[in-house]
Design a protein around this motif. Structure first.
Motif: not given
Length: 420
Positions: A132-145, A156-160, A175-180, A187-190
């Motif tokens: 979980l900590p690694e997932i939340l750090e990667f998503a980086d959407i703050g308190d929206y979690v 935010m949807f696609v980040r999580l 992965v199907d086109e979601a990164l767009s 995207q660079a992080k992904c």
């Protein structure tokens, strides 16, 4: 002859066919289901005898215009769809990001959805808790979690969703086109994560209209066109072949798999209006004036509409708008704004309206809507409106940030000498 690839097979696709029944009217489907009538459908091959071998550790791209069968292949590989015939063998645990928010519950918050997705893939709560900590750090959407995901923006949807997919340590990532949808930094992080995956010997399969990403990250590329596999090979070879397909110069299989609605047409479009005048036909042409629904970014293209007038309309307004597949309106114009047509439409007349412009949208899928409106006195009147009438596929070999490209020209000079 190159050396034979001896790596283990991750995904084997053999003789894959996916056939849909196309009915002229919904009632025909109902009557057939009740066996009240004979066959009243046409068969449309979304995939026709497709074969693919993807080996462990490869990053493989699948390219082709909209309707070519790219997403259908991925959905069959991941078990979302069943094939009409053929076989798929998968060796390894798959994590898939096929559609924005697929597998998410809109009422749950972000953390609850992480657990939901993790358990669906086969992890225990204890295993998810460790990740979980690694997932939340990667998503980086703050308190929206802690908020229901129905309140999230598409970004935010696609980040999580991607953070979950990439951090649960799958052996195969789809992965199907979601990164767009994400911003360029995400995207660079992904893509950095892609590089980590490749070094670990993991397998990645992805679909994208961003040809620069396909060229940079893929070891091999498969090219599909209208359900038929045209070929596979190096990114450069397949991207060159794809560009030939787009301009109608790829001879082998160019017309294979034809059938069903005209390319890009939505068979279930929403329309309404008074029908005092009517939009009879809508289509796109590319820079050579040839009908197409796939347009290369940076080229000139035209939107055409043919309109019939059944009553006199004093000042008709012809309009179009383009939105992305999430529903965000990106651009559009009309003849009143452009001061292009100020005459009346007379009964029995037919007008052909052409909007010509440069395609500067980023690579991806878009939907075109058209309108025929006007004013009767002070009252605004809708004579005919077509929502999501056509699909536009924009093919790009350079995607910038955001929805469109400002076509920057860049100079770099020495600060001391002023020389370039």
């Amino acid at each position: 002859m190159g050396e034979k690839d001896t790596r283990e097979v991750a995904i084997e696709v053999t003789g894959l066919n996916k056939v849909y029944k196309l009915y002229d009217k919904p009632s025909d489907r109902f009557k057939e289901a009740l066996r009240l009538t004979r066959k009243k459908y046409r068969e449309h091959y979304a995939l026709r005898d497709v074969n693919m071998t993807i080996r462990q550790g490869e990053t493989v791209g699948i390219i082709g215009t909209n309707g070519s069968g790219k997403s259908t292949v991925l959905k069959i590989i991941t078990g979302v769809l069943s094939p009409t015939s053929g076989q798929v063998q998968v060796n390894g645990r798959i994590s898939a990001l096929l559609e924005l928010g697929a597998g998410f519950d809109a009422e749950y918050n972000g953390i609850e959805n992480v657990y939901l997705n993790g358990t669906m893939i086969g992890f225990s709560e204890e295993e998810i808790e460790k990740k979980l900590p690694e997932i939340l750090e990667f998503a980086d959407i703050g308190d929206y979690v802690y908020q229901p995901v129905k309140t999230y923006s598409s970004g935010m949807f696609v980040r999580l969703a991607f953070a979950v997919a990439i951090n649960i340590d799958p052996e195969i990532l789809i992965v199907d086109e979601a990164l767009s949808v994400g911003d360029v930094f995400f995207q660079a992080k992904c893509y950095r994560k892609f590089e980590e995956f490749k070094k670990k010997g993991r397998t990645i399969v992805f679909v994208s209209h961003d040809l620069s990403s396909v060229s940079k990250y893929c070891d091999r590329v498969y090219l599909l066109n209208q359900g038929v596999l045209l070929g596979e090979g190096t990114p450069k070879k397949m991207i060159d072949a794809y560009k030939q397909v787009l301009v109608g110069q790829y001879e082998e299989g160019e017309n294979a798999g034809q059938g069903g609605p005209e390319a890009g047409q939505n068979p279930e479009l929403l329309e309404y209006g008074t029908h005092q005048a009517e939009i009879l036909e809508v289509y796109l042409t590319d820079e050579r004036g040839i009908r197409a629904n796939a347009i290369m970014k940076g080229t000139v293209f035209s939107i055409h509409m043919k309109v019939a007038f059944y009553e006199r309309i004093p000042s008709p307004i012809f309009a179009y708008s383009v939105k992305n597949i999430i529903g965000v309106e990106i651009t559009g114009t009309n003849t009143m704004v452009e001061k292009a047509y100020l005459d009346s439409g007379e009964p029995g007349s037919v007008k052909e309206i052409t909007f010509t412009q440069e395609m500067n949208l980023q690579g991806g899928e878009y939907l075109l809507s058209l309108g025929l409106t006007g004013y009767e006195g002070d009252k605004f009147q809708v004579y005919h409106r077509l929502y999501d009438a056509l699909n536009i596929t924009v093919v790009s070999d350079k995607n910038t940030v955001g929805y469109y490209d400002m076509n920057s020209r860049i100079t770099v000079r020495d600060a001391d000498t002023g020389k370039g």
